[in-house]
Write a protein that holds these residues in place. Structure first.
Motif, short mmCIF file in Angstrom:
data_model
loop_
_atom_site.label_atom_id
_atom_site.label_comp_id
_atom_site.label_asym_id
_atom_site.label_seq_id
_atom_site.Cartn_x
_atom_site.Cartn_y
_atom_site.Cartn_z
N GLU A 9 -52.54 -65.48 31.13
CA GLU A 9 -53.09 -66.82 31.29
C GLU A 9 -54.31 -66.59 32.28
OE1 GLU A 9 -53.21 -68.98 28.50
OE2 GLU A 9 -51.54 -67.96 28.50
N GLY A 10 -55.59 -67.43 31.99
CA GLY A 10 -56.67 -67.51 32.92
C GLY A 10 -55.94 -67.82 34.04
N PRO A 11 -57.21 -68.12 35.16
CA PRO A 11 -56.84 -68.76 36.19
C PRO A 11 -56.78 -70.97 35.83
CG PRO A 11 -59.09 -68.30 36.21
CD PRO A 11 -58.24 -68.00 35.20
N TYR A 12 -55.80 -71.70 36.84
CA TYR A 12 -55.63 -72.76 37.08
C TYR A 12 -55.41 -73.54 35.96
CZ TYR A 12 -59.69 -70.65 40.12
OH TYR A 12 -59.81 -70.76 41.92
N ASN A 13 -55.50 -73.22 34.67
CA ASN A 13 -55.24 -73.86 33.15
C ASN A 13 -53.48 -73.58 33.21
OD1 ASN A 13 -54.97 -75.64 31.69
ND2 ASN A 13 -56.15 -74.72 30.10
N HIS A 14 -52.75 -72.58 33.95
CA HIS A 14 -51.60 -72.58 34.03
C HIS A 14 -51.32 -71.49 35.08
CE1 HIS A 14 -50.75 -73.12 29.57
NE2 HIS A 14 -52.04 -73.06 29.50
N PHE A 38 -52.47 -55.19 33.86
CA PHE A 38 -53.21 -56.10 33.70
C PHE A 38 -53.09 -57.23 32.95
CE2 PHE A 38 -54.37 -55.72 28.76
CZ PHE A 38 -55.55 -54.30 29.13
N PHE A 39 -55.07 -57.68 32.61
CA PHE A 39 -55.14 -59.54 32.08
C PHE A 39 -55.74 -58.74 30.63
CE2 PHE A 39 -55.94 -58.69 36.72
CZ PHE A 39 -55.25 -59.79 37.11
N TYR A 40 -54.82 -59.89 30.08
CA TYR A 40 -54.71 -59.99 28.78
C TYR A 40 -55.50 -61.34 28.10
CZ TYR A 40 -54.26 -58.31 24.39
OH TYR A 40 -54.79 -58.12 22.51
N ASN A 41 -54.82 -61.75 26.91
CA ASN A 41 -55.35 -62.74 26.53
C ASN A 41 -56.32 -63.53 27.06
OD1 ASN A 41 -51.51 -62.62 25.70
ND2 ASN A 41 -53.52 -62.93 24.55
N ASP A 42 -56.26 -64.86 27.44
CA ASP A 42 -57.33 -65.50 28.39
C ASP A 42 -56.99 -65.01 30.21
OD1 ASP A 42 -58.02 -67.44 26.48
OD2 ASP A 42 -57.09 -68.75 26.80
N GLY A 43 -56.23 -64.13 30.03
CA GLY A 43 -55.73 -63.63 31.31
C GLY A 43 -57.26 -63.05 31.87
#
Lengths: 130, 134, 102
Positions: A9-14, A38-43
């Motif tokens: 998941e991306g920052p802040y939203n989750h 490793f950063f995946y999806n909205d991550g």
């Protein structure tokens, strides 16, 4: 022990990226090795240097960048997920004819194989997401 | 290199969020690494395998045919939890008839979908080295 | 030492606690993090379910996530151990594998 970390998941939203960061920091403090984050999806959105959060809040991307610099961490943003969401390094920007790149210091863009490799090489792969 | 057991756990329905599609993309890339791969479909994840998906009117890509290609990548253990199907009023006949050719059995066509009880699935999950969820 | 399960969702919003309890083997452990920490509190409609599961699995809750949400230790169900991020790391290291119930 060798850990692999997956952030979906991306920052802040989750809270996922915050928890992954705290976990990674604690693991390093205990003398463990972080094979890769490793950063995946909205991550992948954790990897933009263009975020400007309010001054009284944490800057998640900057925290990751600083941790990476201090401990020589391998922060990898998935190329396919990044392209979808407009996260580009200089090479990617040039290849796709975009007028700028936005990847943050300490992050690099690479393929999904890097995630599988982390699963194979690390003793544990810990997933943080929604 | 040693072979590890990788399980991809799918608990989310397709289209409403991107997780099903991007999970499938990892499975396809991961197949090249010659690990022992299986997929679990639990809770709303069973909806990923529904027959007759048609996205023409929502304007999104219909990625359901890709599940059919998994057999060609030697990904042929698709565990579907029986309890999750039943809770949703579904049977295996509501799912796509996914198959693979068994190279150890004269390339006979066999079903990739294996409906298992919670009890059976929990034993399979327990054996895994790497559990990926999205 | 069996499997560690992490749950990060409130049991009042999602079914991850139920699915985890249905599919987790005896002898494993459950770590409640983020919004999952609400499942560790006393007096909720899931408290009996969580307490019953303690007979076959160990339960942990992430202290920093409790504190952030205004949950003090006296509100936590008996038998659930509070850990910090270092404890989270130890749990992952001590178990054979880890599954995140996203």
């Amino acid at each position: 022990m060798k850990f692999g970390i997956l952030v979906n998941e991306g920052p802040y939203n989750h809270q996922a990226s915050d928890t992954a960061y705290q976990f990674t920091k604690a693991a390093l403090e205990k003398g463990h090795e972080i094979f890769r984050v490793f950063f995946y999806n909205d991550g992948v959105n954790n990897g933009t240097r263009f975020g400007v959060p309010p001054q009284d809040d944490r800057n998640i991307t900057k925290l990751w960048s600083e941790l990476a610099e201090k401990h020589n961490l391998d922060l990898v943003v998935c190329v396919a997920a990044a392209q979808r969401r407009g996260i580009l390094d200089a090479d990617e920007a040039k290849r796709h004819g975009k007028d700028g790149d936005n990847i943050a210091p300490g992050f690099r863009i690479s393929g999904l194989g890097q995630l599988i490799e982390a699963g194979i090489q690390a003793d544990r792969l810990v997933v943080f997401g929604d | 290199m040693s072979v590890k057991k990788f399980m991809y756990v799918n608990r989310k329905a397709p289209y409403g969020t991107i997780y099903a599609l991007e999970s499938l993309e990892v499975v396809l890339i991961g197949a090249a690494f010659e690990q022992d791969v299986s997929l679990a479909f639990v809770d709303d994840g069973v909806y990923q395998l529904m027959k007759g998906q048609d996205t023409s009117e929502v304007g999104m890509k219909n990625f359901s045919p890709t599940y059919n290609a998994l057999g060609d990548y030697d990904v042929n253990k698709l565990y579907v939890e029986k309890e999750s199907l039943e809770e949703r009023g579904l049977t295996v006949d509501d799912l796509m008839p996914l198959t693979y050719e068994d190279e150890n059995d004269d390339y006979k066509e066999k079903p990739s979908i294996r409906v298992v009880t919670s009890e059976e699935l929990s034993a399979i999950m327990d054996e895994q080295d790497v559990v990926l969820s999205f | 030492m069996a499997m560690l399960h992490t749950i990060n969702k409130s049991p009042f919003e999602r079914n991850s606690l139920d699915s985890c309890l249905r599919l987790a083997r005896d002898g494993g452990s459950v770590l409640l993090i983020e919004d999952g920490v609400y499942a560790a509190t006393k007096g909720t409609k899931v408290a009996d379910k969580v307490t019953a599961a303690m007979g076959r699995m160990k339960f942990y809750v992430l202290g920093p996530d409790m504190k952030a949400r205004g949950i003090s230790e006296d509100k936590i169900l008996d038998g659930i151990q509070v850990v910090d991020y270092g404890g989270f790391v130890d749990l992952v290291a001590e178990h054979d594998n880890v599954q995140s119930w996203l």
